[in-house]
Design a protein around this motif. Structure first.
Motif, PDB file in Angstrom:
ATOM      1  N   ASN B  65     -50.438 -24.658  16.996  1.00  0.00           N
ATOM      2  CA  ASN B  65     -49.848 -24.609  18.340  1.00  0.00           C
ATOM      3  C   ASN B  65     -48.476 -25.267  18.377  1.00  0.00           C
ATOM      4  N   THR B 258     -47.809 -29.728  24.697  1.00  0.00           N
ATOM      5  CA  THR B 258     -48.519 -28.894  23.711  1.00  0.00           C
ATOM      6  C   THR B 258     -49.767 -28.278  24.333  1.00  0.00           C
ATOM      7  N   LYS B 259     -50.398 -29.044  25.224  1.00  0.00           N
ATOM      8  CA  LYS B 259     -51.586 -28.540  25.897  1.00  0.00           C
ATOM      9  C   LYS B 259     -51.239 -27.298  26.732  1.00  0.00           C
ATOM     10  N   GLN B 262     -50.353 -24.430  24.427  1.00  0.00           N
ATOM     11  CA  GLN B 262     -51.536 -23.884  23.754  1.00  0.00           C
ATOM     12  C   GLN B 262     -52.273 -22.892  24.667  1.00  0.00           C
ATOM     13  N   TYR B 263     -52.316 -23.185  25.942  1.00  0.00           N
ATOM     14  CA  TYR B 263     -53.015 -22.288  26.862  1.00  0.00           C
ATOM     15  C   TYR B 263     -52.167 -21.104  27.312  1.00  0.00           C
ATOM     16  N   MET B 266     -49.718 -20.075  22.973  1.00  0.00           N
ATOM     17  CA  MET B 266     -50.299 -20.190  21.625  1.00  0.00           C
ATOM     18  C   MET B 266     -49.341 -20.855  20.645  1.00  0.00           C
ATOM     19  N   CYS B 267     -48.298 -20.115  20.256  1.00  0.00           N
ATOM     20  CA  CYS B 267     -47.320 -20.727  19.351  1.00  0.00           C
ATOM     21  C   CYS B 267     -46.044 -19.908  19.397  1.00  0.00           C
TER      22      CYS B 267
END
Lengths: 165, 387
Positions: B65, B258-259, B262-263, B266-267
């Motif tokens: 991520n 990052t949280k 990530q949701y 993704m990346c």
């Protein structure tokens, strides 16, 4: 001042037609100083000339061929390769001559109107020189890039959108 | 009458003033655009080649991520070497889809409803809307032309309320090209510390500074723990279309960002990350070459503009100059529109970057010398006619 001279040389090397006033603004000196600097660099043989890079393949009905010739020679005591090199580079059809490391000695770039003309130059002028042992002629089939410029590419094509934040 | 399903906060966002000029300019022929906010260089070949290679090798899946570990390490090393700021690759570096996403993530990670976030105008058009979308209230501070558009500590002091949570800074600046030097950053930092604010520091142009290397505010004493540094590859490596940026900062904030990332994302694109890694490892020569060229063009444009009577300061970085057009008596909008219609030169009117940009225009010099020369000729003719 040294730094500005290098900057000036790099600009002119890329574009010999850049005008004095533009250059003066770019490198932050007066137009007169640019003129003086160019005169000085010409005098010192740092600037040898101003040429135009032409892609002759885009010139209608122009025929021409170029070849790179590997030349092996016998060096001569006292003058090494210089004497034979000077015999070769004085021919007007010779565009470049380099002394090379590796399996041959001189790399000679030749241009002519036809393959026959270049072949005749190699067989009659070049290979008959006293100290020349052998020649290997490579004809150039296509130029992709020369002196840092890529041929066959639309260099002015700006792919960006007109206005962005 | 049909129901509008649009969210209120989106409906209330004003469309960017830049759009109008884009529409106008795209309809015309023979336009020289000084309105482009991106490099005129193509990405260095070694970077493109590295990205090809990664695709050939089959690196086509998601990455972690936060981004490829190797890339995060390279970013951390680069920042340490260039700006003397240090971040843990594991927990304090996040690779994003452009610096724009990093700004959005940082704001969403820290802004509660009704929180106030200070922005320094004239500035990049996205800060205000991104704050609004995060539920916060953008509070503009007008940097003044007499200070070369540098924010002063007094101005921050005046704007701070008990609701102020953060301030967005951008040096070198888009659209003014202004760079805050070390001592100016220190002065600004002391007010920021006094009021316990967080800084979101957009340093996307940091590598493109032409006189002294631009400093990062995160390197100032006491600022590391209250600064999220945003940067990326778009400007310095000519990689705008790759959409690759990053954020570094305190662990809790980077983790929160990052949280969200990530949701929602993704990346960042894997092939772009491989290209970016090559850019950091072997791209320095290309950057230096581009910098030299930008510096020469900056000098050219600043001289030419001042000579024609559009006064401007010598900007320390980015690739913009922000001259005053007050001499002409025209508004920014009228100036830009007439210049486009009469001479076919596109610039961006200063007011789209905030109120204090009125009376100014943004000219990007990320365009060939040939085009710049011609643009300056046309502008000179235009100014003569209108003064």
């Amino acid at each position: 001042m040294e730094q500005k001279e290098i900057e000036l040389l790099k600009l002119l090397e890329k574009n010999g037609r850049l005008d004095t006033v533009t250059i003066s603004k770019m490198i932050d000196i007066s137009p007169e100083e640019v003129e003086q600097m160019i005169a000085k660099l010409e005098k010192e043989n740092a600037i040898l000339g101003y040429s135009t890079l032409v892609d002759w393949s885009n010139v209608y009905e122009y025929e021409g061929v170029a070849a790179l010739i590997d030349v092996k020679v016998t060096p001569v005591r006292g003058v090494g390769f210089d004497k034979i090199a000077s015999r070769i580079y004085r021919f007007p059809e010779v565009k470049a001559v380099y002394l090379m490391s590796g399996s041959y000695d001189l790399s000679v770039s030749v241009e002519g109107r036809t393959m026959m003309e270049v072949s005749r130059f190699v067989s009659e002028k070049l290979s008959t020189l006293d100290t020349v042992i052998s020649t290997t002629t490579h004809f150039i089939l296509k130029k992709y890039k020369h002196d840092g410029i890529i041929f066959d590419e639309d260099n002015d094509d700006d792919k960006r959108i007109m206005v962005t934040p | 009458m049909s129901t509008s399903y649009l969210a209120k906060n989106v409906e209330n966002l004003k469309p960017s003033g830049i759009r109008k000029f884009f529409d106008l300019a795209s309809k015309m022929d023979n336009v020289i655009s000084l309105g482009v906010g991106e490099p005129d260089f193509v990405t260095p070949w070694n970077v493109i080649e590295a990205s090809y290679h990664s695709l050939e090798k089959g690196y086509t899946a998601y990455t972690a991520n936060a981004g490829l570990m190797e890339l995060r390490e390279a970013i951390s090393d680069y920042l340490n070497k260039t700006f003397s700021i240090s971040y843990e690759p594991e927990s304090q570096v996040l690779v994003t889809v452009g610096a724009s996403q990093a700004i959005d993530l940082a704001l969403r990670a820290v802004v509660d409803p009704e929180d106030e976030v200070l922005i320094v105008e004239p500035c990049f058009v996205s800060y205000g809307p991104a704050i609004s979308l995060a539920g916060g209230i953008p509070v503009p501070i007008s940097a003044q032309a007499k200070n070369e558009f540098k924010i002063t500590p007094e101005q921050i002091e005046e704007a701070v309320t008990e609701k102020t949570k953060a301030i967005v800074l951008c040096s070198p600046n888009n659209p003014t090209g202004t760079v805050l030097n070390q001592s100016e950053l220190e002065e600004v930092s002391s007010v920021i510390c006094k009021h316990d604010l967080l800084v979101i520091s957009d340093e996307i142009y940091a590598e493109l500074s032409y006189d002294d290397q631009a400093a990062s505010i995160a390197s100032i004493n006491g600022m590391t723990d209250r600064t999220v540094v945003i940067s990326g590859f778009s400007k310095s490596f000519a990689m705008t279309g790759w959409r690759l940026g990053y954020a570094v900062g305190p662990t809790d904030i980077i983790r929160a960002m990052t949280k969200i990332h990530q949701y929602t994302m993704m990346c960042a694109p894997t092939m772009a990350q491989h290209g970016a890694l090559e850019a950091l490892r072997n791209g320095n020569d290309s950057v230096m070459e581009m910098k030299t060229s930008y510096r020469q063009r900056r000098n050219l444009v600043v001289k030419a503009l001042n000579e024609m009577g559009l006064s401007c300061h010598l900007p320390g970085g980015a690739f913009y100059v922000f001259p005053s057009i007050r001499e002409t008596g025209l508004s920014s909008e009228t100036f830009a529109q007439k210049l486009l219609e009469e001479e076919g030169v596109a610039v961006v009117p200063g007011h789209v970057f905030g109120e204090s940009g009125e009376g100014y225009i943004r000219c990007s010099y990320a365009t060939s010398i040939k085009q710049l020369d011609e643009a300056m000729k046309r502008m000179n003719r235009f100014v003569e006619k209108h003064t």
